[in-house]
Each structure stands twice: as C-alpha cells, then as structure tokens.
Design an enzyme around this catalytic site. Structure first.
Site: not given
Ligand code: AP5
Ligand code: MG
Length: 210
Positions: A13, A88, A123, A156, A167
């Site tokens: 994402k 989410r 990552r 992270r 997660r």
């Molecule tokens: P990346 O693009 O970073 O993936 P992402 O989908 O953004 O994954 P996140 O881990 O950031 O998602 P998340 O939803 O758990 O975390 P968030 O920060 O939102 O890609 C991942 C890796 O793969 C990278 O290294 C990238 O380079 C690689 N990659 C990407 N595309 C690729 C490809 N095609 N091929 C190969 N490699 C690739 O949330 C974190 C925490 O915050 C949650 O757990 C929760 O506690 C809290 N939180 C955030 N939002 C909310 C909400 N709305 N409600 C409640 N809690 C929330």
């Molecule tokens: Mg992200």
C-alpha cells in the site's frame, strides 16, 4: 480522485501510494505514518497508540477516526487524496461515510500471506524520515543508510516474525470485511499484488482509470 488502498500489512500500500501520489498530484494519508510520527514526537496520542502498534493490534477506532477527520480537513485534500491504511475496520469505513466523504474507488492489493511474511521481514525503514526499503527488492544505494536523508535504516518494531503473524490475523479478522463493504457500494477493484512494483503500479493505474 478520492482513493482508498486496501490490503494486508506488507501488501505494498505504502509503496504504491507514494507512486500514485506523484502521478496524480494528490497527497497520501497514511495513518500508520501519522501514528509513528506522533510517537517519535512523544505526543499523548503517540504514546497511547504505541502498545497497540508494537503488539500488532489495531489502535482504537476513535483515535484513528480523529486523526483522519483532522487531516482531511486540510487544504491539500481539496482535490483528492489517497488513504493508505485507513479505513481498517467497518466502523472506520462508516465514520468516513458519516463525514460526508464520497470515495471514488477502493483498490484492494491482494497478496498471499507467505509472500507478505517475506516482504515484511526484509523491509528496512529510515529512522529519520521514514522512507521504506527492502533488503532484496529495494535496497538503498547507500547500504545501511537512507538514500534520501542519510538516516540509519532499521527494522520496524512490528516487523518481527511473531508480530507479523499477529498483524495478518488481525487483518483477516477486522480489515478483510471491508472488501464486502466496498463491493456492495460498487467501489471495489481488486488487483493481484504479486510481481514487480512496476507491474503492480500498472494494474493499480488501470483500476484508477477504469
Ligand atoms: P509496503 O509498501 O511498505 O507495504 P504496506 O502495505 O504499506 O505495509 P505496512 O506494513 O506499512 O502496512 P501496515 O498496514 O501493517 O502498516 P501501517 O503502517 O499502515 O511494502 C512492504 C515491503 O515490501 C517493503 O519493504 C517494500 O519495499 C516491499 N515491496 C512492496 N511492493 C513490493 C513488490 N511488488 N515486490 C517486492 N517487494 C515489494 O500500520 C501500522 C500499525 O499502525 C497497525 O498495525 C496499527 O497498529 C496502526 N494503525 C494504522 N492505521 C490504523 C487504522 N486505520 N486503524 C487502527 N490502527 C491503525
Ligand atoms: Mg505502509
């Protein structure tokens, strides 16, 4: 254009949001990034969110809904935005509707759990500016340092194997029902998220333009 990027943790994402944001010239709003920034600055909200985040749990709905309401009221969201990591849960999606925000499309990036585990364990993120890398797929040209700001690259806290599993289970239980929510509204576009970043971007753009 008002877009939501749905998908499991590590589905890409953030990666796709950054590319789309430049192409469409609209901001990306990532609740995860906002919370991590708040934590770094030691704000009350950040401290409240920390234990949930570190444990791979969702932060309570009222906290994230408040963050989004405040952020979407800013001027730069007038012409559209990309939501990365919000909503989410179904109550978060309902809150967005109640704010009177009409989403154009929810694009779901679909990636198998096994692929996710590999992606997240490789990552690395910049401690200073938050830029994201991957040891195999997107290494920094500066090794252990960030290409953009020279900050140190770290793992992270919630990318530890046991937290990744947690997660994913939270995702299947609480976030996946949003696919049905947006499908019913006629706004769901599913993109297979395995392949190179460029291949997935092409599919995401196709969905945006459909
Ligand atoms: P990346 O693009 O970073 O993936 P992402 O989908 O953004 O994954 P996140 O881990 O950031 O998602 P998340 O939803 O758990 O975390 P968030 O920060 O939102 O890609 C991942 C890796 O793969 C990278 O290294 C990238 O380079 C690689 N990659 C990407 N595309 C690729 C490809 N095609 N091929 C190969 N490699 C690739 O949330 C974190 C925490 O915050 C949650 O757990 C929760 O506690 C809290 N939180 C955030 N939002 C909310 C909400 N709305 N409600 C409640 N809690 C929330
Ligand atoms: Mg992200």
């Amino acid at each position: 254009m008002k877009l939501i990027l749905l998908g499991a943790p590590g589905a890409g994402k953030g990666t796709q949001a950054e590319i789309l944001s430049e192409r469409l010239n609209i901001p990306t709003i990532s609740t995860g990034n906002i919370i991590r920034e708040a934590l770094k600055n030691g704000t009350e909200m950040g401290l409240k969110a920390k234990s949930f985040m570190d444990a791979g749990q969702l932060v309570p709905d009222d906290v994230v809904i408040g963050i989004i309401e405040e952020r979407l009221a800013k001027d730069d969201c007038k012409n559209g935005f990309i939501l990365d990591g919000f909503p989410r849960t179904v109550p978060q999606a309902e809150a967005l509707d109640q704010m009177g925000i009409i989403i154009d499309k929810a694009i779901d990036i679909d990636v198998a759990d096994e692929v996710i585990e590999k992606r997240l364990s490789g990552r690395r993120v910049c401690e200073k500016c938050g830029a994201s890398y991957h040891i195999d797929n997107k290494p920094s040209a500066k090794g252990d340092l960030c290409e953009k700001c020279g900050g140190a690259l770290v793992i992270r806290k919630d990318d530890r194997p046991e937290t990744i599993k947690q997660r994913l289970s939270v995702y299947h239980e609480q976030t996946e029902p949003l696919e049905g929510y947006y499908k019913k509204a006629g706004k769901l576009y599913v993109v297979k998220g395995e392949g190179s970043v460029a291949e997935i971007t092409a599919k995401v753009i196709e969905a945006v333009e459909a």
